[in-house]
Every structure is written in structure tokens, then in C-alpha cells.
Design a protein around this motif. Structure first.
Motif, PDB file in Angstrom:
ATOM      1  N   LYS A  74     -21.563 -45.965 -34.933  1.00  0.00           N
ATOM      2  CA  LYS A  74     -21.497 -46.367 -33.526  1.00  0.00           C
ATOM      3  C   LYS A  74     -22.169 -45.363 -32.591  1.00  0.00           C
ATOM      4  O   LYS A  74     -22.157 -45.557 -31.374  1.00  0.00           O
ATOM      5  CB  LYS A  74     -20.034 -46.559 -33.106  1.00  0.00           C
ATOM      6  N   ASN A  75     -22.725 -44.299 -33.142  1.00  0.00           N
ATOM      7  CA  ASN A  75     -23.323 -43.234 -32.325  1.00  0.00           C
ATOM      8  C   ASN A  75     -22.329 -42.735 -31.278  1.00  0.00           C
ATOM      9  O   ASN A  75     -22.633 -42.643 -30.080  1.00  0.00           O
ATOM     10  CB  ASN A  75     -24.601 -43.720 -31.634  1.00  0.00           C
ATOM     11  N   LEU A  76     -21.153 -42.403 -31.727  1.00  0.00           N
ATOM     12  CA  LEU A  76     -20.059 -42.066 -30.816  1.00  0.00           C
ATOM     13  C   LEU A  76     -19.373 -40.779 -31.271  1.00  0.00           C
ATOM     14  O   LEU A  76     -19.127 -40.578 -32.458  1.00  0.00           O
ATOM     15  CB  LEU A  76     -19.054 -43.210 -30.792  1.00  0.00           C
ATOM     16  N   VAL A  77     -19.055 -39.950 -30.295  1.00  0.00           N
ATOM     17  CA  VAL A  77     -18.256 -38.755 -30.532  1.00  0.00           C
ATOM     18  C   VAL A  77     -17.070 -38.798 -29.573  1.00  0.00           C
ATOM     19  O   VAL A  77     -17.241 -39.122 -28.394  1.00  0.00           O
ATOM     20  CB  VAL A  77     -19.052 -37.466 -30.291  1.00  0.00           C
ATOM     21  N   THR A  78     -15.904 -38.505 -30.082  1.00  0.00           N
ATOM     22  CA  THR A  78     -14.715 -38.533 -29.237  1.00  0.00           C
ATOM     23  C   THR A  78     -13.988 -37.191 -29.284  1.00  0.00           C
ATOM     24  O   THR A  78     -14.119 -36.429 -30.247  1.00  0.00           O
ATOM     25  CB  THR A  78     -13.747 -39.642 -29.672  1.00  0.00           C
ATOM     26  N   LEU A  79     -13.238 -36.944 -28.237  1.00  0.00           N
ATOM     27  CA  LEU A  79     -12.370 -35.771 -28.171  1.00  0.00           C
ATOM     28  C   LEU A  79     -10.989 -36.273 -27.756  1.00  0.00           C
ATOM     29  O   LEU A  79     -10.782 -36.669 -26.607  1.00  0.00           O
ATOM     30  CB  LEU A  79     -12.889 -34.748 -27.172  1.00  0.00           C
ATOM     31  N   GLN A  80     -10.090 -36.284 -28.705  1.00  0.00           N
ATOM     32  CA  GLN A  80      -8.715 -36.676 -28.421  1.00  0.00           C
ATOM     33  C   GLN A  80      -7.964 -35.447 -27.972  1.00  0.00           C
ATOM     34  O   GLN A  80      -7.889 -34.460 -28.708  1.00  0.00           O
ATOM     35  CB  GLN A  80      -8.068 -37.291 -29.657  1.00  0.00           C
ATOM     36  N   MET A  81      -7.405 -35.503 -26.782  1.00  0.00           N
ATOM     37  CA  MET A  81      -6.731 -34.352 -26.199  1.00  0.00           C
ATOM     38  C   MET A  81      -5.266 -34.705 -25.972  1.00  0.00           C
ATOM     39  O   MET A  81      -4.963 -35.711 -25.307  1.00  0.00           O
ATOM     40  CB  MET A  81      -7.382 -33.958 -24.873  1.00  0.00           C
ATOM     41  N   THR A  82      -4.382 -33.915 -26.514  1.00  0.00           N
ATOM     42  CA  THR A  82      -2.953 -34.148 -26.359  1.00  0.00           C
ATOM     43  C   THR A  82      -2.288 -32.908 -25.777  1.00  0.00           C
ATOM     44  O   THR A  82      -2.864 -31.818 -25.773  1.00  0.00           O
ATOM     45  CB  THR A  82      -2.300 -34.503 -27.700  1.00  0.00           C
ATOM     46  N   ASN A  83      -1.060 -33.099 -25.300  1.00  0.00           N
ATOM     47  CA  ASN A  83      -0.299 -31.988 -24.733  1.00  0.00           C
ATOM     48  C   ASN A  83      -1.163 -31.169 -23.762  1.00  0.00           C
ATOM     49  O   ASN A  83      -1.229 -29.947 -23.839  1.00  0.00           O
ATOM     50  CB  ASN A  83       0.243 -31.088 -25.845  1.00  0.00           C
ATOM     51  N   LEU A  84      -1.793 -31.859 -22.845  1.00  0.00           N
ATOM     52  CA  LEU A  84      -2.714 -31.215 -21.918  1.00  0.00           C
ATOM     53  C   LEU A  84      -1.996 -30.235 -21.003  1.00  0.00           C
ATOM     54  O   LEU A  84      -0.817 -30.444 -20.618  1.00  0.00           O
ATOM     55  CB  LEU A  84      -3.450 -32.265 -21.103  1.00  0.00           C
ATOM     56  N   GLU A  85      -2.721 -29.183 -20.654  1.00  0.00           N
ATOM     57  CA  GLU A  85      -2.196 -28.118 -19.805  1.00  0.00           C
ATOM     58  C   GLU A  85      -3.086 -27.994 -18.559  1.00  0.00           C
ATOM     59  O   GLU A  85      -4.271 -28.354 -18.605  1.00  0.00           O
ATOM     60  CB  GLU A  85      -2.207 -26.799 -20.570  1.00  0.00           C
ATOM     61  N   PRO A  86      -2.542 -27.467 -17.466  1.00  0.00           N
ATOM     62  CA  PRO A  86      -3.384 -27.276 -16.276  1.00  0.00           C
ATOM     63  C   PRO A  86      -4.640 -26.459 -16.568  1.00  0.00           C
ATOM     64  O   PRO A  86      -5.689 -26.693 -15.958  1.00  0.00           O
ATOM     65  CB  PRO A  86      -2.451 -26.548 -15.316  1.00  0.00           C
ATOM     66  N   ALA A  87      -4.553 -25.530 -17.522  1.00  0.00           N
ATOM     67  CA  ALA A  87      -5.716 -24.703 -17.882  1.00  0.00           C
ATOM     68  C   ALA A  87      -6.828 -25.523 -18.533  1.00  0.00           C
ATOM     69  O   ALA A  87      -7.947 -25.029 -18.693  1.00  0.00           O
ATOM     70  CB  ALA A  87      -5.289 -23.576 -18.821  1.00  0.00           C
TER      71      ALA A  87
END
Length: 114
Positions: A74-87
Motif C-alpha cells: 500500500k506504500n504506507l508507513v504508520t506510527l501508532q502512538m499510545t500513552n501519549l505525554e505532553p512532551a
């Protein structure tokens, strides 16, 4: 030549999750190493995560919370981000590299409030 378009940036509260996507167009996508960088005003752009072949690398502060994946069909790159912080608040950029050629997307804003 590779064109990169990011999406998925948003404003969330601390502890929330987001999934960033990078759609790539052009040739030889599967041969490129792919990465996500981020940048806040007044600071240098920093490498958040990369995927080269089957190997993934992460910035220490995001390891265990973020996951980079790619789908060469699919010519796709993903970044799954969890437990996000203000930083984690920053503009996130998709990056593609093949040899001496490298490309950047336009960036997508992620804002995490406490």
C-alpha cells in the motif's frame, strides 16, 4: 522521486492514542528506509522511529509506547502512538531514504495536553 503525505495528527489528552499515516507515491518504495521525525519550535528535528528492512529502532523516550509499521503493498508507513505525554507534542514528519536520496513530508501536528 518520492512524495510523502502525512495524516492523523490531532489534539489529545495525556494518556491518549493517535495513529499517524504516511502515504508514499513514487517508485521503489519498498527499497526505502522509512522513519518518523518530530520537531518543536526552537529545537532540532529528532528521530522518533525508523524501519529498515525488518529492523525497527526507537527514540528511548517513546520505546514501548510507539510502534512503526510499513505496508509495502500500500506504500504506507504508520506510527501508532499510545500513552501519549505532553512532551510528545510536536510536528511529526515522515522521512524516506534510499542511498543518497531522501525525502520529507509536510508534517502533521500532534498536540498532547495534560
Amino acid at each position: 522521486q518520492v512524495q510523502l503525505v502525512e495524516s492523523g495528527g490531532d489534539s489529545v489528552q495525556a494518556g491518549g492514542s493517535l495513529r499517524l499515516s504516511c502515504a508514499a507515491s513514487g517508485t521503489r518504495f519498498s527499497m526505502h528506509s522509512m522513519a518518523w521525525y518530530r520537531q518543536v519550535p526552537g529545537k532540532q528535528r529528532e528521530l522518533v522511529a525508523s524501519i529498515i528492512g525488518g529492523r525497527r529502532n526507537y527514540l528511548d523516550s517513546v520505546r514501548g509506547r510507539f510502534r512503526i509499521s510499513r505496508d509495502n503493498d500500500k506504500n504506507l508507513v504508520t506510527l501508532q502512538m499510545t500513552n501519549l505525554e505532553p512532551a510528545d507534542t510536536a510536528v511529526y514528519y515522515c522521512h524516506a531514504r534510499l542511498g543518497s536520496e531522501y525525502y520529507w513530508g509536510q508534517g502533521t501536528q500532534v498536540t498532547v495536553s495534560s
